[in-house]
Structures are given as C-alpha cells and as structure tokens.
Design an enzyme around this catalytic site. Structure first.
Site, PDB file in Angstrom:
ATOM      1  N   SER A 106       6.266  61.342  27.796  1.00  0.00           N
ATOM      2  CA  SER A 106       5.045  60.647  28.206  1.00  0.00           C
ATOM      3  C   SER A 106       4.217  61.508  29.151  1.00  0.00           C
ATOM      4  O   SER A 106       4.748  62.244  29.974  1.00  0.00           O
ATOM      5  CB  SER A 106       5.431  59.346  28.914  1.00  0.00           C
ATOM      6  N   TYR A 129      -2.496  61.108  27.266  1.00  0.00           N
ATOM      7  CA  TYR A 129      -3.603  60.228  27.639  1.00  0.00           C
ATOM      8  C   TYR A 129      -4.775  61.130  27.991  1.00  0.00           C
ATOM      9  O   TYR A 129      -4.588  62.149  28.674  1.00  0.00           O
ATOM     10  CB  TYR A 129      -3.257  59.372  28.864  1.00  0.00           C
ATOM     11  N   THR A 155      -2.368  59.001  22.297  1.00  0.00           N
ATOM     12  CA  THR A 155      -2.426  57.536  22.377  1.00  0.00           C
ATOM     13  C   THR A 155      -3.883  57.094  22.344  1.00  0.00           C
ATOM     14  O   THR A 155      -4.684  57.511  23.179  1.00  0.00           O
ATOM     15  CB  THR A 155      -1.731  57.031  23.652  1.00  0.00           C
ATOM     16  N   HIS A 254       1.650  49.740  20.960  1.00  0.00           N
ATOM     17  CA  HIS A 254       1.965  50.094  22.349  1.00  0.00           C
ATOM     18  C   HIS A 254       3.059  49.179  22.909  1.00  0.00           C
ATOM     19  O   HIS A 254       2.991  48.735  24.055  1.00  0.00           O
ATOM     20  CB  HIS A 254       0.685  49.993  23.201  1.00  0.00           C
TER      21      HIS A 254
END
Length: 369
Positions: A106, A129, A155, A254
């Site tokens: 992540s 992101y 994402t 998500h």
C-alpha cells in the site's frame, strides 16, 4: 484453539487489537451492506463438478504479467500493517515470498518500498494513491521501480474517502509511534487528529479529486511498470481502462469501504470480464475467504484473486506465521476444490463448472408421455 479456516483469524484479531485499529480494518462504508454482500454473494454461486477424472496431479501455477507464481492467490494492498503487528509489511512480504506469490504494498504502508525490498527476493506490486502534488507521485513511483517493484496498482475509486462510521466514532488516527513511511521525508507521513476520521481529513487534504483517465496515460509517461487499474466494477469503465493503456483490471469495491450499495465484486466480475474480451487480465478483489471462492472467481473469468483483510487479521493474530497459514489454507482448499470439480490445471476451470442465479435454465429433455 487450532485455526482451521481463514475466517477464524478475525475473532482472534478482534480480541488482540485495540478497538480503533480493529474497527479500521474490519469496517465498511455506511450501512455496510456491500461489506456483507461481498461475502454472501459467493454463497449464491454453486458448483457443477465433473467426476471420474484423474486428479492425482494438480497444477495451480499461473503467470501474471509475465511473472510465474505458485497459485492465483495474491495479496491485496492493505494500509498501516504495523498497527496489526510490529513486523507489519516486513512479515507480509516474507510470507508472500515464501508462498511463491505476489504482495501488493500500500501507498499508506508503515514500511517504505525500500524497507520491503530489503526483506529479500519476491514479486511485488505497488498500490498508488495520486496526491495533489504530482512531484510526490513521480518520486514515489520512481522509488518503487528502483526498489524492484514490478507493477503499479492504481486505486481509482477514492477521490474522497468513503464514510466509515466506526472511524468517525473512534476519531481514527495513525498511532503516534507509526508513520506512513513512504511519505516520511516529504512531511506527509503524519495524520493529524481530527474531529471525525483523521484519515478522511488526510485524504481530503492530500489526495487529488481531479484524477481522471488522462492521468492513467500520464503515469505511463513516467514509468515502464505496467499499470493495473484497481476499482473498476462496470463494463463502461473496463473499456475506458483498456483504451487508456491499462495492463490489467482489478475488480474491486475497496473492501466495501467506499461507496456502499455497489454490488459484490464477484457479482460485477463477469460484466468486466466480458467487456475486457481477453485483451487484458481481470482480477478479483474482495470477499475471498475460501478456496471455493477462488475457484468461483476463476470460473467467472478472473485470472487471479487478491486477499486483503485475511492478511491483516492473521498478521495481528500470529505475525508472519499467521499470513503464511492463511496462504497455505487457501492453497490447500483451492487445490481440493479443483480436484473435487475435476480440474487438474487452471485452464480446465470453465464457466460450466459453476451455476449462478442469472444463468438461463439448462435445457432439460422433454419428459416422455
């Protein structure tokens, strides 16, 4: 008590973790309808097993974006894993590597891309992101590439953070001894206390709401890594993703944490697969807890699946060993499902091995009068 399936780790994690941390991992958006549906939808897909087939040898290996892995079960990006266990992403990276599969790190990890790379060899993807400051994004992508990451999972369902009411009630924020390691040097690694969810405030301040398809093209100009678009659940967006140069699509809602009352990903999967027409691989993220779930996703056309919450719950319960066990249990269950369905390799898993609510009734021979 001996853990015999993936789901049992959730109760152990709930006991072990502080309420704020457990709720952050476990909860979904608003009424959490989609959160339940992500699981429940699998139970409405049934098997049509084929019998008397030699299943003495079963091959679960597959190739993802040119990388050979041991099974079509991969690790989804889950944020802030050191809240679950002190070893955090290090433990997860080692478990994925020892299982011969892919870990996705992540953006909001509590370990940096360099730290995760230092755990040793392994095929790793990086979830991205897009921040308002594009220099931050470009720098991060370059760091991931340099650290040996093989793909970007972009994402696309989070221009704003979904309304997660447990986080609001708990005034969720990153514990003081942790930082978002990838952003530490950029003064973006800390999350302020807020009068609702600290993460929601952080996203509102930092994440770019203007993100659009042109940015998917822009990303391709700053990296040679293939880009997987994560968060597609419609045929329309599947076609646009392919037009924009996506190397693959991850069907994801998500973890039911963004827009509530979207379909379960297993229900959206076939629509996306049909629209992709085999041009790019399609993956499923969300709700997988059993080897049977993996088989159902592949029967509906997925090239592989990603697991999220089972990783953080098992990490909280038993650290690296827990994550290893989850991967081993899913592997063994999936292999058993293949054997009992009469499939000896992934390419033998077909749409005819399952039946869904939306299938036309199969022709039955007319009864003799």
């Amino acid at each position: 008590m001996e853990v015999t399936n993936v789901t049992e780790y959730q109760a152990i994690a709930k006991e072990k973790l502080p309420k704020m941390v457990y709720d952050y991992y476990a909860s979904g958006a608003e009424d959490q309808w989609t959160l339940e549906e992500n699981r429940n939808a699998f139970s409405r897909i049934l098997f049509r097993p084929r019998i008397l087939i030699d299943v003495s040898k079963i091959d679960m290996t597959t190739t993802i974006l040119g990388f050979k892995i041991s099974m079509p079960i991969m690790l989804a990006p889950t944020a802030m894993q050191k809240m679950a266990h002190p070893d955090g992403e290090y433990a997860t990276a080692r478990a994925a590597s020892s299982a011969g599969t892919i870990m996705t790190l992540s953006s909001w990890a509590t370990s940096s891309v360099e730290e995760v790379a230092s755990t040793g060899p392994g095929i790793r993807f990086f979830q991205l992101y897009v921040y308002k400051d594009r220099n931050v994004v470009a720098q991060l992508v370059r760091r991931a590439e340099k650290a040996g990451f093989k793909a970007i999972a972009l994402t696309v369902d989070t221009p704003r953070l979904g309304r997660r009411e447990a986080d609001i009630k708990n005034r969720f924020t990153l514990p003081p001894f942790l930082t978002l390691k990838n952003f530490e040097g950029l003064d973006l690694g800390k999350m302020d206390e807020a009068n609702d969810s600290g993460l929601a405030s952080y996203v509102a301040g930092q994440i770019d709401r203007t993100l659009s398809w042109k940015d998917v093209k822009w990303l391709q100009t700053i990296t040679t890594m293939p880009i997987l678009v994560k968060g597609v659940i419609t045929a329309e967006d599947t076609r646009l993703a392919i037009q924009a140069g996506a190397a693959g699509i991850i069907v994801s809602n998500h973890g039911a944490r963004q827009l509530d009352y979207v379909p379960a990903t297993i229900m959206a999967l076939e629509e996306v697969v049909k629209a992709a027409q085999g041009r790019v691989p399609v993956f499923l993220d969300g709700g997988v807890r059993r080897g049977t779930d993996v088989f159902k996703a592949l029967a509906l056309g997925a090239s592989g699946i990603f697991i999220g919450r089972p990783v953080v719950f098992s990490l909280a319960a038993e650290g690296e060993l827990g994550v290893r066990k989850v991967l081993q249990m899913l592997r063994e269950e999936f292999e058993l499902t293949m054997a009992l369905s009469g499939c000896t390799s992934l390419r033998e898993i077909t749409r005819d091995h399952i039946v869904t609510e939306w299938d036309a009734p199969r022709a039955r021979p007319a009864p003799r009068l």
